[in-house]
Design a protein around this motif. Structure first.
Motif, PDB file in Angstrom:
ATOM      1  N   ARG A  54       0.821  -1.214   0.000  1.00  0.00           N
ATOM      2  CA  ARG A  54       0.000   0.000   0.000  1.00  0.00           C
ATOM      3  C   ARG A  54       0.852   1.260   0.000  1.00  0.00           C
ATOM      4  O   ARG A  54       0.374   2.335  -0.325  1.00  0.00           O
ATOM      5  CB  ARG A  54      -0.970   0.006   1.170  1.00  0.00           C
ATOM      6  N   HIS A  55       2.126   1.122   0.330  1.00  0.00           N
ATOM      7  CA  HIS A  55       3.044   2.254   0.292  1.00  0.00           C
ATOM      8  C   HIS A  55       3.854   2.265  -0.998  1.00  0.00           C
ATOM      9  O   HIS A  55       4.781   3.057  -1.134  1.00  0.00           O
ATOM     10  CB  HIS A  55       3.999   2.218   1.490  1.00  0.00           C
ATOM     11  N   GLY A  56       3.495   1.408  -1.935  1.00  0.00           N
ATOM     12  CA  GLY A  56       4.247   1.278  -3.181  1.00  0.00           C
ATOM     13  C   GLY A  56       3.696   2.083  -4.331  1.00  0.00           C
ATOM     14  O   GLY A  56       3.926   1.736  -5.484  1.00  0.00           O
ATOM     15  N   GLY A  57       2.930   3.111  -4.035  1.00  0.00           N
ATOM     16  CA  GLY A  57       2.367   3.935  -5.095  1.00  0.00           C
ATOM     17  C   GLY A  57       1.169   3.267  -5.746  1.00  0.00           C
ATOM     18  O   GLY A  57       0.648   2.262  -5.245  1.00  0.00           O
ATOM     19  N   PRO A  58       0.727   3.787  -6.873  1.00  0.00           N
ATOM     20  CA  PRO A  58      -0.460   3.234  -7.532  1.00  0.00           C
ATOM     21  C   PRO A  58      -0.296   1.765  -7.933  1.00  0.00           C
ATOM     22  O   PRO A  58      -1.233   0.983  -7.808  1.00  0.00           O
ATOM     23  CB  PRO A  58      -0.648   4.113  -8.770  1.00  0.00           C
ATOM     24  N   TRP A  59       0.891   1.405  -8.411  1.00  0.00           N
ATOM     25  CA  TRP A  59       1.106   0.027  -8.828  1.00  0.00           C
ATOM     26  C   TRP A  59       1.015  -0.928  -7.625  1.00  0.00           C
ATOM     27  O   TRP A  59       0.396  -1.992  -7.713  1.00  0.00           O
ATOM     28  CB  TRP A  59       2.465  -0.101  -9.506  1.00  0.00           C
ATOM     29  N   GLY A  60       1.603  -0.561  -6.515  1.00  0.00           N
ATOM     30  CA  GLY A  60       1.523  -1.389  -5.314  1.00  0.00           C
ATOM     31  C   GLY A  60       0.106  -1.498  -4.795  1.00  0.00           C
ATOM     32  O   GLY A  60      -0.340  -2.576  -4.379  1.00  0.00           O
ATOM     33  N   LYS A  61      -0.627  -0.399  -4.818  1.00  0.00           N
ATOM     34  CA  LYS A  61      -2.020  -0.420  -4.376  1.00  0.00           C
ATOM     35  C   LYS A  61      -2.867  -1.306  -5.282  1.00  0.00           C
ATOM     36  O   LYS A  61      -3.736  -2.039  -4.819  1.00  0.00           O
ATOM     37  CB  LYS A  61      -2.585   0.987  -4.328  1.00  0.00           C
TER      38      LYS A  61
END
Length: 129
Positions: A54-61
């Motif tokens: 969830r802290h990985g930016g849009p791709w992580g989210k």
């Protein structure tokens, strides 16, 4: 190029548009309700292993929402291996659970539709229909 090939091309474009909408819906869910979802699934080791995404930016989210929707849609696989708590899954609100399941099945449908349309297009091109 035949008119059938144009129709298939437009259908592929519609599926791509559907995929873009799907990404938007997933990102909206990730940015607005991810803390709530993670709160309900805090005893699930499979989910907590993915929580740093969830802290990985849009791709992580996007990866996190996809992973959680897969866990909610196919819980038996994870329940048999002990990675998911049955109590946590049952505590998830039905509306949220339904939304995650719809997201999972819709992406499977979009990928299947694209595969069918690409195969059909190749068939049309190969046999000059």
């Amino acid at each position: 190029m035949s008119s059938a090939a144009f129709v298939i091309g437009y259908l592929c474009g519609a599926v791509l548009l559907g995929m873009i909408v799907w990404i938007g819906v997933c990102l909206h869910l990730a940015y607005t309700r991810m803390d709530e979802v993670l709160g309900y699934l805090q005893n699930c080791s499979v989910v907590m292993n993915r929580a740093p995404l969830r802290h990985g930016g849009p791709w992580g989210k996007l990866l996190l929402v996809g992973g959680i929707s897969g866990i909610v849609t196919f819980p038996g696989f994870y329940l048999n291996r002990g990675g998911v708590s049955a109590d946590d899954l049952s505590s998830l609100p039905p509306a949220l659970k339904r939304k995650l399941m719809i997201l999972q099945w819709s992406v499977w449908g979009l990928f299947a539709a694209m595969a069918v349309f690409v195969t059909l297009y190749r068939f049309i091109k190969a046999y000059h229909l």
